[in-house]
Design a protein around this motif. Structure first.
Motif, PDB file in Angstrom:
ATOM      1  N   GLU A   1       0.836  -1.206   0.000  1.00 16.01           N
ATOM      2  CA  GLU A   1       0.000   0.000   0.000  1.00 16.01           C
ATOM      3  C   GLU A   1       0.871   1.256   0.000  1.00 16.01           C
ATOM      4  OE1 GLU A   1      -4.182  -1.191   2.142  1.00 16.01           O
ATOM      5  OE2 GLU A   1      -2.359  -1.256   3.345  1.00 16.01           O
TER       6      GLU A   1
ATOM      7  N   TYR B   1       0.693   4.385  -2.558  1.00 19.69           N
ATOM      8  CA  TYR B   1       0.500   5.777  -2.154  1.00 19.69           C
ATOM      9  C   TYR B   1       1.615   6.650  -2.726  1.00 19.69           C
ATOM     10  CZ  TYR B   1      -2.719   3.759   1.272  1.00 19.69           C
ATOM     11  OH  TYR B   1      -3.731   3.076   1.871  1.00 19.69           O
TER      12      TYR B   1
ATOM     13  N   THR C   1       0.797  11.036   1.379  1.00 16.48           N
ATOM     14  CA  THR C   1       0.826   9.715   2.002  1.00 16.48           C
ATOM     15  C   THR C   1       0.121   9.742   3.355  1.00 16.48           C
ATOM     16  OG1 THR C   1       2.949   9.424   0.923  1.00 16.48           O
ATOM     17  CG2 THR C   1       2.354   7.787   2.554  1.00 16.48           C
TER      18      THR C   1
ATOM     19  N   PHE D   1      -3.616   9.765   2.822  1.00 11.97           N
ATOM     20  CA  PHE D   1      -4.077   8.434   2.427  1.00 11.97           C
ATOM     21  C   PHE D   1      -4.250   7.515   3.629  1.00 11.97           C
ATOM     22  CE2 PHE D   1      -3.050   8.484  -2.222  1.00 11.97           C
ATOM     23  CZ  PHE D   1      -4.240   7.915  -2.615  1.00 11.97           C
TER      24      PHE D   1
ATOM     25  N   ALA E   1      -8.798   8.638  -2.761  1.00 14.92           N
ATOM     26  CA  ALA E   1      -8.935   7.515  -1.816  1.00 14.92           C
ATOM     27  C   ALA E   1     -10.341   6.942  -1.875  1.00 14.92           C
ATOM     28  CB  ALA E   1      -8.588   7.974  -0.403  1.00 14.92           C
TER      29      ALA E   1
END
Lengths: 188, 195
Positions: A45, A49, A64, A67, B94
């Motif tokens: 992940e 990101y 980041t 996120f 997101a």
């Protein structure tokens, strides 16, 4: 909720205070604090990101943090984690700027940072080794890695271009694999 | 109103600077010309200080410029201006990812993005290595003669303790950053005498 948000804030403040230089220097610290200690995200992940952070506006460290915060606690989490990561900068710069105008010319600072740069290289190397397992899983991955690493180092090509081309390549591969499904199966 | 103007200028920087802290510099240089808040040589100093203090480079520079322009409230406003577009854009992405992460196209795109991202990180590590292991005053080219032996020794030591010795491997990376700073000072890695 409040407890989780304050945990997000302080964890990212900790990451912010331990990051020296650009966003990439933050990676080893993020791996330790967010992946290993808190287990809020996986190494894979994190690479996702970073890739998205490369081609979206803003500072990668901030992107980041947004996120991971969003993933943990929705929109408030995204905002709180981001505020956490910039908090140390605000405090430290405001203090320093008031006192020393030529901080970076001090022999102490120059010599310390020459040492820190060596360390950052090794930490980034270790971070790349950790990411490697999840990121470079086949020959194509290896080729992409080498082309991007060498291309980005030797030529003045924007990272944005690499990220966009890679995404397009990935999308095209679905089409190609759709057509060559039989071949693909026998190759494996 | 200086604060609104500061927020607006840094919001623009945050919105259009793609690819991390270094990408904000052209915008800051433009800001110096347009607003007269600070000079170009002040900006160079601010960037140097931002590089040598904790925190992401782009954020530090925004905080510093805001501070020079309008004190602590200016620092806060400039930093908030810089991060606001990122927060909005990333929250949208997101949300999108949550909905489409398992889409076959998105998944395949990420399979190619991961080695790309790793390659970019490796390249950035190598560019730091160029300044960490070679004397820059010996000219532009990275000739073996310009190699700093003290940096190589420190690097080998760090590699061993962070990768191969189980007891020291677990230590937090900040321990090695602090250690390297001390080594840098004691052995004057920057080539500048301490006294």
């Amino acid at each position: 909720m409040l407890k989780e948000l304050s945990e997000l804030f302080w964890t990212f403040a900790k990451v912010g205070v331990m990051t020296f230089g650009g966003g990439y220097a933050m990676l080893p610290i993020l791996q330790r604090e967010v992946v290993e200690n808190k287990q809020w995200a996986t190494d894979e992940e994190l690479t996702d990101y970073f890739a998205i952070g490369q081609c979206t506006p803003g500072v990668i460290a901030v992107n980041t943090a947004t996120f991971i915060g969003q993933k943990k606690q929705g929109i408030p989490g995204g905002i709180v984690a981001t505020l956490g990561v910039v908090f140390p900068s605000l405090v430290i710069i405001s203090i320093l700027a008031g006192f020393i105008s030529s901080f970076s010319h001090l022999p102490l600072v120059i010599n310390a940072f020459a040492g820190i740069r060596v360390c950052v290289c090794i930490l980034i190397f270790n971070a790349v080794v950790k990411l490697w397992k999840g990121a470079v899983t086949n020959k194509l991955g290896l080729i992409i890695f080498l082309v991007v690493a060498l291309g980005s180092m030797l030529f003045d090509i924007s990272p944005v271009l690499f990220v966009i081309l890679a995404a397009i390549l990935g999308i095209l591969l679905v089409q190609i694999q759709g057509k060559n499904n039989g071949k693909e199966a026998s190759a494996k | 109103m200086i604060f609104l103007r500061l927020f607006y200028e840094f919001f623009k920087t945050g919105l259009f600077a793609i690819g991390g802290g270094l990408a904000t510099f052209p915008f800051l240089s433009d800001m110096a010309d347009k607003t007269g808040w600070f000079t170009h040589s002040q900006l160079m100093d601010m960037i140097a200080v931002s590089e040598s203090t904790p925190g992401p480079l782009g954020v530090n520079t925004a905080t510093y410029v805001g501070f020079v322009t309008a004190g602590i409230p200016g620092a806060v406003v400039a930093t908030l201006g810089l991060i606001t577009p990122s927060i909005i854009i990333i929250l949208i992405i997101a949300g999108f990812l949550k909905a489409f992460r398992h889409n076959v196209y998105v998944d395949s795109a990420f399979k190619c993005l991961r080695p790309t991202s790793t390659g970019l990180i490796a390249a950035s590590g190598l560019s730091v290595a160029a300044s960490a292991f070679f004397r820059t005053d010996a000219g532009e080219s990275l000739s073996p003669g310009a190699l700093r032996p003290e940096s190589v020794i420190l690097a080998i030591f760090l590699l061993i303790v962070t990768r191969f010795i189980p007891q020291t491997k677990k230590l937090h990376p900040i321990v090695w950053i602090a250690f390297s700073a001390v080594v840098g000072v004691v052995f004057t890695f920057g080539g500048v005498p301490m006294f």
